[in-house]
Scaffold this active site. Structure first.
Site, PDB file in Angstrom:
ATOM      1  N   CYS A 159      17.024  50.378 -43.319  1.00  0.00           N
ATOM      2  CA  CYS A 159      16.916  48.920 -43.430  1.00  0.00           C
ATOM      3  C   CYS A 159      17.640  48.224 -42.255  1.00  0.00           C
ATOM      4  O   CYS A 159      17.208  48.346 -41.121  1.00  0.00           O
ATOM      5  CB  CYS A 159      17.434  48.472 -44.800  1.00  0.00           C
ATOM      6  SG  CYS A 159      16.914  46.804 -45.193  1.00  0.00           S
ATOM      7  N   TYR A 160      18.759  47.555 -42.495  1.00  0.00           N
ATOM      8  CA  TYR A 160      19.492  46.936 -41.380  1.00  0.00           C
ATOM      9  C   TYR A 160      19.819  48.005 -40.330  1.00  0.00           C
ATOM     10  O   TYR A 160      19.775  47.737 -39.124  1.00  0.00           O
ATOM     11  CB  TYR A 160      20.783  46.282 -41.890  1.00  0.00           C
ATOM     12  CG  TYR A 160      21.555  45.545 -40.818  1.00  0.00           C
ATOM     13  CD1 TYR A 160      21.299  44.210 -40.551  1.00  0.00           C
ATOM     14  CD2 TYR A 160      22.541  46.197 -40.065  1.00  0.00           C
ATOM     15  CE1 TYR A 160      21.993  43.533 -39.562  1.00  0.00           C
ATOM     16  CE2 TYR A 160      23.236  45.535 -39.070  1.00  0.00           C
ATOM     17  CZ  TYR A 160      22.962  44.203 -38.818  1.00  0.00           C
ATOM     18  OH  TYR A 160      23.655  43.543 -37.843  1.00  0.00           O
TER      19      TYR A 160
ATOM     20  N   GLU B  92      17.991  55.753 -50.791  1.00  0.00           N
ATOM     21  CA  GLU B  92      19.132  56.079 -51.657  1.00  0.00           C
ATOM     22  C   GLU B  92      19.008  55.540 -53.075  1.00  0.00           C
ATOM     23  O   GLU B  92      19.749  55.951 -53.961  1.00  0.00           O
ATOM     24  CB  GLU B  92      20.444  55.578 -51.017  1.00  0.00           C
ATOM     25  CG  GLU B  92      20.614  54.061 -50.919  1.00  0.00           C
ATOM     26  CD  GLU B  92      19.969  53.426 -49.687  1.00  0.00           C
ATOM     27  OE1 GLU B  92      18.950  53.943 -49.219  1.00  0.00           O
ATOM     28  OE2 GLU B  92      20.465  52.384 -49.214  1.00  0.00           O
TER      29      GLU B  92
ATOM     30  N   LYS C 249      33.906  59.468 -59.136  1.00  0.00           N
ATOM     31  CA  LYS C 249      34.369  59.757 -60.494  1.00  0.00           C
ATOM     32  C   LYS C 249      33.705  61.010 -61.099  1.00  0.00           C
ATOM     33  O   LYS C 249      34.376  61.851 -61.682  1.00  0.00           O
ATOM     34  CB  LYS C 249      34.074  58.543 -61.392  1.00  0.00           C
ATOM     35  CG  LYS C 249      34.646  58.657 -62.794  1.00  0.00           C
ATOM     36  CD  LYS C 249      36.057  58.149 -62.812  1.00  0.00           C
ATOM     37  CE  LYS C 249      36.678  58.236 -64.183  1.00  0.00           C
ATOM     38  NZ  LYS C 249      38.036  57.716 -64.171  1.00  0.00           N
TER      39      LYS C 249
ATOM     40  N   ASP D 100      41.626  61.098 -64.275  1.00  0.00           N
ATOM     41  CA  ASP D 100      42.028  61.188 -62.864  1.00  0.00           C
ATOM     42  C   ASP D 100      43.433  61.769 -62.707  1.00  0.00           C
ATOM     43  O   ASP D 100      43.638  62.728 -61.960  1.00  0.00           O
ATOM     44  CB  ASP D 100      41.967  59.817 -62.177  1.00  0.00           C
ATOM     45  CG  ASP D 100      40.601  59.177 -62.305  1.00  0.00           C
ATOM     46  OD1 ASP D 100      39.644  59.912 -62.578  1.00  0.00           O
ATOM     47  OD2 ASP D 100      40.507  57.950 -62.160  1.00  0.00           O
TER      48      ASP D 100
ATOM     49  N   HIS E   3      14.725  51.755 -48.814  1.00  0.00           N
ATOM     50  CA  HIS E   3      16.002  52.365 -49.194  1.00  0.00           C
ATOM     51  C   HIS E   3      15.803  53.717 -49.903  1.00  0.00           C
ATOM     52  O   HIS E   3      15.525  53.737 -51.098  1.00  0.00           O
ATOM     53  CB  HIS E   3      16.788  51.425 -50.121  1.00  0.00           C
ATOM     54  CG  HIS E   3      17.346  50.255 -49.398  1.00  0.00           C
ATOM     55  ND1 HIS E   3      18.616  50.248 -48.854  1.00  0.00           N
ATOM     56  CD2 HIS E   3      16.797  49.053 -49.090  1.00  0.00           C
ATOM     57  CE1 HIS E   3      18.826  49.083 -48.255  1.00  0.00           C
ATOM     58  NE2 HIS E   3      17.741  48.349 -48.390  1.00  0.00           N
TER      59      HIS E   3
ATOM     60  N   GLY F 237      22.433  46.373 -44.833  1.00  0.00           N
ATOM     61  CA  GLY F 237      23.496  45.370 -44.820  1.00  0.00           C
ATOM     62  C   GLY F 237      22.913  43.978 -44.989  1.00  0.00           C
ATOM     63  O   GLY F 237      21.702  43.777 -44.834  1.00  0.00           O
TER      64      GLY F 237
END
Ligand code: XMP
Length: 511
Positions: free
Chosen positions: A77-78, A168, A367, A225, A166, A51
């Site tokens: 991290c944060y 991710e 998506k 969608d 990170h 964050g």
């Protein structure tokens, strides 16, 4: 389920993506959510995201105390910093920010680094202004880097872990493996999240929500969608579904026919097709301001859709293709207002007075998961891979005022451009490609005669989510070939230009 508590990082969604890709269902909730919410979700593990705030500052967000009750936790991290601070450690501001690649040195055995190359250390992505300076009781260091002596920490006894980097982001080697290790080895989750499983779950969910007699209306746009929603609902409730396709006359060449062919003829779904193109065109006549155009289209759409919906007796539900990023973005972590760049128009924004209950079976999907679900449902690949198309359609691809002639010219140019892209096998490498008809005329020479016609702009971008985009680097041969075809075959255009602007600073659409 793994619960991700969001502290506002730009890449929080990627944590969920990586976990789901590995087969572990995960959901994101803002750090400001009600505590009871966390309990109800019964997560098998919790990830605290990064964050923008500093733990060292007053009144910055913290994890709710209720989470320290034996559930495995990974702070990123944060997330690592607040975990340390809340458990009795210390966090300090760096003298300078550490941003970018860093070499990680693993110094102790830990399930988090299972299956990662042991003989070599690996690169991770750092982006932080604070660092942990004192560990809470029970924690030890499992990896360090030059800028972060506590780059990875663990309290193996309590199953609490923290990483300063990170995992991710793709720049962290083995990052997905680290998240998978957390889910599988530490939280003991079973990787059972797949679109095949989701399909069954979603169909059961729709049956339960709608009951044995409920009727549902679904707005169909021709995009992936709404098509997936329609097909899913049809499998769940059959004839009790009616799709409403409002043709605003702003679609691409052949698009309306394709939608009707597929849904009413091929799938045999009740389809109301309302050709409202004249209504839209007459209301847009002479309007050149982009925001006004969008607002008129949005309002007209609601009016026509409502008219058709009223004719469907007994319908009490409205199905929508709301996706997970829309849900996450609407619960802003900071609670602040976003700046409006463009007022987006979607089938989604129907007014409350319609009093219909919402069915949103894609609410938890990204998506590409929707595309995967579309395949599970047997939708054709051409529809599943179709480039995103904006609700206001071609109206925002003709800067200034629009009319039927301009729409026709644009449709023809756009069709040639896409035909050539497909022929070259480039369609699936591009996020969006389309032609734009400019409101300027330029002089040209055709044969021996002077021409004075419109300019056509070509746009093609790559992107992962439409938030940022890079231009697609066609070869100059390809672009000249397309330009020649358009100028020769489309009457009304005598010049073609290629848009070289990335997003930001440009937007993808021209209006
Ligand atoms: P921009 O032009 O804002 O577009 O960079 C980002 C993505 O959003 C699409 N877009 C829309 N989609 N209703 C939609 O459903 C809209 O009003 C709208 N405006 C833009 C655009 O095509 C791109 O994929």
């Amino acid at each position: 389920m793994i619960l991700i508590i969001d502290f506002g990082s730009q890449v929080t969604q990627l944590i969920a993506r990586r976990l789901r890709d590995a087969g572990f269902y995960s959901e994101i909730v803002p750090s400001t959510s009600d505590c009871n919410y966390y309990i109800e979700k019964k997560p098998k593990g919790i990830v605290l995201s990064g964050g923008p705030n500093s733990v060292t500052k007053f009144n910055t967000p913290r994890a709710p105390d209720i989470i320290w009750n034996g559930i495995p936790i990974l702070g990123i991290c944060y997330g690592q910093q607040t975990l340390c601070e809340q458990l009795g450690g210390k966090v300090e501001a760096n003298t300078k920010r550490e941003f970018g690649r860093a070499r990680l040195e693993v110094i102790a055995e830990c399930p988090l680094f299972h299956n990662l190359p042991k003989e070599t250390d690996f690169d991770v992505w750092m982006s932080h202004g604070d660092h942990v300076s004192e560990l809470p009781d029970g924690f030890s260091v499992i990896a360090r880097s030059t800028g972060a002596p506590f780059a990875a920490i663990a309290d193996i006894e309590r199953n609490y872990y923290g990483v300063q980097f990170h995992p991710e982001v793709v720049q962290t080697n083995g990052g997905s493996q680290i998240l998978e290790n957390f889910a599988k080895l530490i939280c003991k989750c079973v990787p059972n999240w797949s679109m095949a499983a989701y399909k069954i779950q979603a169909i059961d969910g729709i049956k339960e929500q709608v009951g044995n007699t409920g009727r549902v209306i679904c707005g169909l746009s021709g995009g992936v969608d709404s098509s997936v929603v329609a097909k899913l609902l049809h499998q769940a409730i059959g004839d009790r579904l009616t799709c409403v396709f409002v043709d605003h006359g702003l679609l691409r060449k052949g698009e309306a026919e394709e939608v009707i062919e597929l849904f009413s003829n091929y799938y045999n779904i009740n389809l109301v097709h309302r050709d409202a193109s004249q209504f839209f065109l007459s209301n847009l006549k002479g309007v050149s301001d982009p925001e006004k155009k969008r607002k008129i289209i949005g309002a007209n759409f609601i009016e026509v859709f409502d008219e058709e919906a009223q004719k469907i007796a007994g319908a009490e539900f409205l199905a929508q293709g709301t996706l997970y990023p829309d849900v996450i973005e609407s619960i802003s972590v900071a609670g602040g207002k976003h700046v409006t760049i463009k007022s987006h128009h979607n089938v989604g924004g129907l007014p409350e007075y319609m009093k219909l209950k919402l069915v949103e079976p894609l609410r938890t999907l990204f998506k590409d998961e929707v595309r995967q679900l579309g395949r599970e449902l047997g939708l054709p690949e051409v529809l599943i891979r179709r480039h995103p198309f904006p609700g206001p359609g071609l109206a925002i691809r003709i800067p200034g005022s629009i009319n039927a002639d301009k729409l026709n010219i644009l449709r023809n140019a756009d069709a040639i451009y896409l035909e050539e892209i497909r022929k070259e096998g480039l369609y699936n490498k591009i996020w969006q490609a389309f032609a734009v008809l400019l409101p300027v005329k330029t002089v040209g020479v055709m044969g021996d005669a002077r021409s004075y016609e419109h300019v056509c702009g070509l746009r093609a971008v790559t992107s992962t989510d439409g938030m940022t985009a890079e231009i697609y680097p066609f070869s100059s041969e390809f672009l000249s070939h397309v330009a020649t075809r358009i100028v020769n075959e489309v009457s009304g255009i005598n010049r073609v230009v290629y848009d070289y602007t990335s997003k930001p600073p440009g937007t993808i659409e021209w209006e």
